[in-house]
Design a protein around this motif. Structure first.
Motif, mmCIF file in Angstrom:
data_model
loop_
_atom_site.group_PDB
_atom_site.id
_atom_site.type_symbol
_atom_site.label_atom_id
_atom_site.label_comp_id
_atom_site.label_asym_id
_atom_site.label_seq_id
_atom_site.Cartn_x
_atom_site.Cartn_y
_atom_site.Cartn_z
ATOM 1 N N VAL A 180 -6.351 10.336 7.243
ATOM 2 C CA VAL A 180 -6.123 11.681 7.757
ATOM 3 C C VAL A 180 -5.372 12.505 6.705
ATOM 4 C CG1 VAL A 180 -3.928 11.128 8.949
ATOM 5 C CG2 VAL A 180 -5.402 12.950 9.845
ATOM 6 N N GLY A 181 -5.642 13.806 6.664
ATOM 7 C CA GLY A 181 -5.041 14.639 5.615
ATOM 8 C C GLY A 181 -5.591 14.177 4.277
ATOM 9 N N THR A 182 -4.701 13.974 3.334
ATOM 10 C CA THR A 182 -5.141 13.532 2.008
ATOM 11 C C THR A 182 -5.930 12.233 2.065
ATOM 12 O OG1 THR A 182 -3.484 14.694 0.741
ATOM 13 C CG2 THR A 182 -4.209 12.602 -0.164
ATOM 14 N N THR A 183 -5.514 11.313 2.916
ATOM 15 C CA THR A 183 -6.231 10.030 2.932
ATOM 16 C C THR A 183 -7.625 10.170 3.544
ATOM 17 O OG1 THR A 183 -4.989 9.404 4.912
ATOM 18 C CG2 THR A 183 -4.247 8.467 2.818
ATOM 19 N N SER A 206 -3.710 4.662 4.129
ATOM 20 C CA SER A 206 -2.461 5.318 4.518
ATOM 21 C C SER A 206 -1.399 5.035 3.471
ATOM 22 C CB SER A 206 -1.983 4.812 5.879
ATOM 23 O OG SER A 206 -0.766 5.413 6.219
ATOM 24 N N GLN A 207 -0.779 6.073 2.959
ATOM 25 C CA GLN A 207 0.324 5.883 2.019
ATOM 26 C C GLN A 207 1.469 5.208 2.745
ATOM 27 O OE1 GLN A 207 3.831 6.000 0.283
ATOM 28 N NE2 GLN A 207 3.686 7.627 1.813
ATOM 29 N N SER A 208 1.910 5.819 3.849
ATOM 30 C CA SER A 208 3.113 5.335 4.542
ATOM 31 C C SER A 208 2.846 4.096 5.376
ATOM 32 C CB SER A 208 3.636 6.436 5.468
ATOM 33 O OG SER A 208 2.650 6.734 6.450
ATOM 34 N N THR A 231 1.335 6.430 9.869
ATOM 35 C CA THR A 231 0.786 7.666 10.437
ATOM 36 C C THR A 231 0.183 7.426 11.822
ATOM 37 O OG1 THR A 231 0.389 8.433 8.223
ATOM 38 C CG2 THR A 231 -0.841 9.548 9.965
ATOM 39 N N VAL A 266 6.972 15.202 -0.290
ATOM 40 C CA VAL A 266 6.206 15.166 0.966
ATOM 41 C C VAL A 266 4.708 15.159 0.686
ATOM 42 C CG1 VAL A 266 5.606 16.561 2.990
ATOM 43 C CG2 VAL A 266 8.004 16.093 2.461
ATOM 44 N N VAL A 267 4.256 15.916 -0.291
ATOM 45 C CA VAL A 267 2.812 15.942 -0.543
ATOM 46 C C VAL A 267 2.409 14.742 -1.402
ATOM 47 C CG1 VAL A 267 2.781 18.441 -0.370
ATOM 48 C CG2 VAL A 267 2.773 17.397 -2.610
ATOM 49 N N SER A 268 1.258 14.214 -1.067
ATOM 50 C CA SER A 268 0.820 12.983 -1.712
ATOM 51 C C SER A 268 0.058 13.285 -3.006
ATOM 52 C CB SER A 268 -0.093 12.228 -0.740
ATOM 53 O OG SER A 268 -0.411 10.976 -1.270
ATOM 54 N N LYS A 279 -3.555 20.466 -1.357
ATOM 55 C CA LYS A 279 -2.328 20.479 -2.166
ATOM 56 C C LYS A 279 -1.828 21.912 -2.326
ATOM 57 C CE LYS A 279 -1.483 17.188 -2.070
ATOM 58 N NZ LYS A 279 -2.233 16.049 -1.638
ATOM 59 N N GLU A 337 -0.343 23.262 0.877
ATOM 60 C CA GLU A 337 0.912 22.622 1.255
ATOM 61 C C GLU A 337 2.097 23.164 0.470
ATOM 62 O OE1 GLU A 337 -0.685 18.551 0.577
ATOM 63 O OE2 GLU A 337 0.385 18.077 2.405
#
Ligand code: F6R
Length: 607
Positions: A295-298, A341-343, A346, A392-394, A480, A483
Motif C-alpha cells: 500500500v502507498g509506496t509498497t 512492507s517497510q515497517s 501497516t 516518514v517518506v520511503s 514522493k 508527500e
C-alpha cells in the motif's frame, strides 16, 4: 541500522564505550552489547532492549579493561534475542567481533566450520566470521595475517571490529560497503560506524575505504590494504558538524541521507542469500495464481514487480493495493500472495495478509523490520536489510524491495525457461553496476537537480508520466512529490494523455516524463511521442536521458542527464533516485518539514 564502536585507551573504557552506544542509539536498534579484555580474557555482556535497559541488567560499567568493542544491533539475520545480539565470540572465546552488514556466503562457511567441529550458538552470520578468524589463525599463527585472510574469505557487505586475546592491546577493523570511521584523541583511539559514537571525545577522524583495514592501540593507528597488507596513507579530517547534523551523517535531512544510503542498501539487497530468492521463486512457480500486494509506496513497488514478472518470466502477477485486496480477490489454496512492507506493521497490509491466509492462500513477504507483525504472520519472509528508515517518506526501503523483486523475477524466469542463464547473469551484473553508478549520479547530478527544483519552485501542478515499468515509477515519484511538497503531482500512464488528460495541458502545466532507454525501441519512441503531444500544447516537459540523446534534449525544456552507461535495466532505477532528489530539493526550497510531512506517520498501524 547496527552501530559499531571500539576503543583502545590508556584508561578504563567501559564508561566511554557505554557513551558510544548511547551516541549511536539514534540509528535504531533492538539489542546491544559490549566485550572488554580484562587483562586475562575477553568478557562479553549483551542483551535485548535499549542501552539503558541492557546496562541496568548487564551492568556494563562494572566491566574492567582498557580495550573493548561494542554494538547496537538492528536484526537482519535471526530473531531479536540475546544470543543473536553482538558481540559474538569464537568457540575458544579468543576472537570476539562486532559486525554491520551481511555476509552473503555465511551458510557455506558455516558448513565447512561445522565439518571441523565448530559449534554455533546464534543464528547470525557474524558468529561465522568469529570462527573463520579462529580457524584461519590456527592455520597461519599470526593475527594480522589471519585477519586479512579471513576477511578475504567473506563475501557481501561488512564493517567489522575484532578484539582478540592473541593481540589484546589492539583493535582490528575492516570495511566493505558499510561505513567505518576512526577517531583519534590523546590517549584513546576509536573505531565506529559513524563519528557520532565518539564526537564528544574527538572530532579528528579518518575515513576507511573499502578493503582497507585499521589496527589501533591507545597510542596510534595504521591503515593498510587487505589485498597485500601494504600501508594506505590517510588524511586526518577535523569534522565541524554539530551533533544533530552528525546524526544525519552530515546531511541536512534524513530523507537526503537515506537517498544517499541507497548504493549501500542496494548492495545489501543484492547480497541476500540466494536460497531465499529461490524459495520465493519456487513458491511463485508452483502456484497457479500469484499477487503482489502493498500500500502507498509498497503498492507501487508491487506494480513494478508485475512488469518484471511479465518481462522475465512471461507471468501475469497482478499488483493489488492492500486496502482493496480483501474486497477484490477471490481466494483459494492454489494461490500465493507476496506482500511488501517497510515497517511490517501497516494495518491495511496486515488485514490483507489475514484475509489471504483465511482464504487458504500461501503468503510471503519482503519486510525491512525484523520481528515485525507481518514478518511473523507470513510463512516466508525476506528481510531486506536496508537499516532503519527514519524519514516518514520511503526511499531506500522501496528501492531495495525493487532490487529483491528483480532477483525473484529473474529466478522465476529461469524456472519457467523464459530466460537463459547467460541473460539472467548479465542482468544481475547490470544491477551490481547500477549500485556503483548510483554514487556517481547522486554526486554529479545533485547540483543540477537542486537548481531545477529552485527554477520550478512556483509550479503548482505536476503530471508525472511513464509507460511500462516507468508508469509505476512515475506513480511512486508523484507520491514522493506530494508527500514532501504538498503540491498536486499526479502520476499517470503516458498513454492516457490523449484519452482525457491533454485537456488540462497549457503553458502552466509541468510534465515529468520517465523516458525509456533508446534501446527499448517502440517503448522509447512512443514515450517521445507523448512528450511531443504535451509540447504541441505548450506544456513544459522535463525528462531524463544521456548526454548524447539529442532528440530528447531538443524536445524537453529541461533534462536530467543520466550516465552514458545507463542500460534498459538501470535506466528506470536511475530515474527513480533522481526523482526522489527532485522532490527533496523542491520541498527544501519551499522550506517544509521534509522528514515529517504534515498529516503523515511513518507506520500506519490503524485502519
Ligand atoms: C510513502 C510511504 C507510505 C508507505 C505505506 C506502507 O513514502 O512511506 O506510502 O509506503 O504507508 O508502509 P509500509 O511499507 O511500512 O507497509
Amino acid at each position: 541500522m547496527c552501530g559499531i564502536s571500539a576503543i583502545a585507551s590508556h584508561r578504563a573504557v567501559a564508561d566511554n564505550l557505554l557513551q558510544c552506544l548511547q551516541n549511536l542509539e539514534y540509528r535504531g536498534y533492538d539489542s546491544c552489547g559490549m566485550a572488554i579484555f580484562d587483562g586475562r580474557q575477553i568478557k562479553l555482556r549483551k542483551n535485548v532492549g535499549n542501552v539503558e535497559e541492557v546496562n541496568a541488567a548487564e551492568r556494563f560499567k562494572e566491566m574492567q579493561g582498557h580495550i573493548g568493542i561494542a554494538h547496537t544491533r538492528w536484526a537482519t539475520h535471526g530473531e531479536v534475542n540475546a544470543a543473536n545480539s553482538h558481540p559474538h565470540a569464537s568457540n575458544s572465546n579468543e576472537f570476539v567481533v562486532v559486525h554491520n552488514g551481511i555476509f552473503s556466503n555465511y551458510q557455506v562457511l558455516k558448513g565447512q566450520l561445522e565439518a571441523k567441529g565448530y559449534q554455533f550458538f546464534s543464528k547470525t552470520d557474524t558468529e561465522i566470521f568469529a570462527n573463520v578468524m579462529e580457524e584461519t589463525f590456527k592455520e597461519v599463527g599470526d593475527l594480522e595475517l589471519a585477519f586479512r585472510q579471513a576477511v578475504q574469505k567473506m563475501e557481501g557487505s561488512y564493517a567489522i571490529a575484532l578484539l582478540s586475546t592473541k593481540d589484546p592491546q589492539r583493535i582490528y577493523a575492516v570495511k566493505k560497503d558499510s561505513p567505518l570511521v576512526i577517531g583519534l584523541s590523546d590517549g584513546a583511539n576509536y573505531v565506529a560506524s559513524d563519528i557520532n559514537a565518539f564526537i564528544s571525545e574527538t572530532r579528528d577522524t579518518i575515513l576507511l575505504e573499502d578493503y582497507e583495514y585499521a589496527i589501533l592501540d591507545s597510542a596510534g593507528y595504521q591503515v593498510k590494504r587487505v589485498v597485500d597488507g601494504s600501508a594506505s596513507p590517510k588524511q586526518v579530517i577535523r569534522v565541524q558538524w554539530d551533533r544533530q547534523t552528525a546524526q544525519r551523517g552530515g546531511f541536512s535531512h534524513y530523507m537526503l541521507k537515506e537517498i544517499f544510503d541507497q548504493p549501500q542498501t542496494v548492495r545489501s539487497a543484492l547480497n541476500i542469500d540466494s536460497r531465499q530468492i529461490e524459495t520465493f521463486a519456487e513458491k511463485i512457480t508452483q502456484k497457479s495464481r500469484n499477487f503482489c500486494v502493498g500500500v502507498g509506496t509498497t503498492y507501487y513497488v508491487a506494480m513494478i514487480g508485475s512488469y518484471l514478472f511479465k518481462r522475465y518470466a512471461d507471468l501475469y502477477v497482478p499488483a493489488i493495493s492492500s486496502d482493496e485486496f480483501p474486497s477484490l480477490i477471490p481466494l483459494d489454496e492454489d494461490m500465493h500472495v507476496l506482500f511488501f512492507s517497510q515497517s511490517g506493521e501497516t494495518y491495511d497490509t496486515r488485514m490483507a495478509v489475514d484475509a489471504a491466509q483465511k482464504g487458504g492462500a500461501a503468503t510471503s513477504a519482503i519486510v525491512n523490520v525484523v520481528g515485525s507483525s507481518i514478518s511473523r504472520q507470513v510463512e516466508d519472509c525476506i528481510f531486506q536489510g536496508s537499516g532503519p528508515e527514519i524519514c516518514v517518506v520511503s526511499t531506500k526501503a522501496a528501492l531495495s524491495q525493487v532490487i529483491l523483486l528483480w532477483q525473484i523475477a529473474l529466478a522465476v524466469g529461469l524456472k519457467r525457461n523464459q530466460l537463459a542463464l547467460k541473460e539472467a547473469t548479465r542482468i544481475r551484473d547490470e544491477l551490481s553496476r547500477f549500485a556503483n553508478s548510483m554514487e556517481q549520479i547522486l554526486n554529479e547530478e545533485s547540483g543540477f537537480v537542486r537548481q531545477l527544483a529552485l527554477q520550478t519552485n512556483k509550479v503548482q501542478n505536476w503530471l508525472f508520466m511513464g509507460k511500462d515499468i516507468y508508469y509505476p515509477i512515475a506513480l511512486e515519484s508523484a507520491l514522493k512529490m506530494k508527500e514532501v511538497t504538498y503540491l498536486h503531482a499526479e502520476g499517470l500512464p503516458a498513454g492516457f494523455l490523449k484519452h482525457g488528460t491533454l485537456a488540462m495541458v497549457d503553458e502552466n502545466l509541468y510534465c515529468l516524463f520517465f523516458l525509456p532507454h533508446p534501446s527499448e525501441g517502440g517503448l522509447y519512441r512512443s514515450s517521445l511521442s507523448a512528450m511531443e503531444e504535451v509540447k504541441a500544447r505548450k506544456g513544459k516537459v522535463i525528462t531524463f536521458c544521456s548526454a548524447d540523446n539529442q532528440e530528447a534534449q531538443e524536445l524537453a525544456d529541461h533534462v536530467f542527464i543520466l550516465p552514458s552507461q545507463a542500460t534498459a535495466e538501470s535506466n528506470p532505477l536511475m530515474q527513480m533516485i533522481l526523482a526522489q532528489l527532485f522532490s527533496y530539493y523542491s520541498a527544501l526550497h519551499l522550506g517544509l518539514n521534509i522528514d515529517k510531512p504534515r498529516n503523515l506517520a511513518k507506520s500506519v498501524t490503524v485502519g
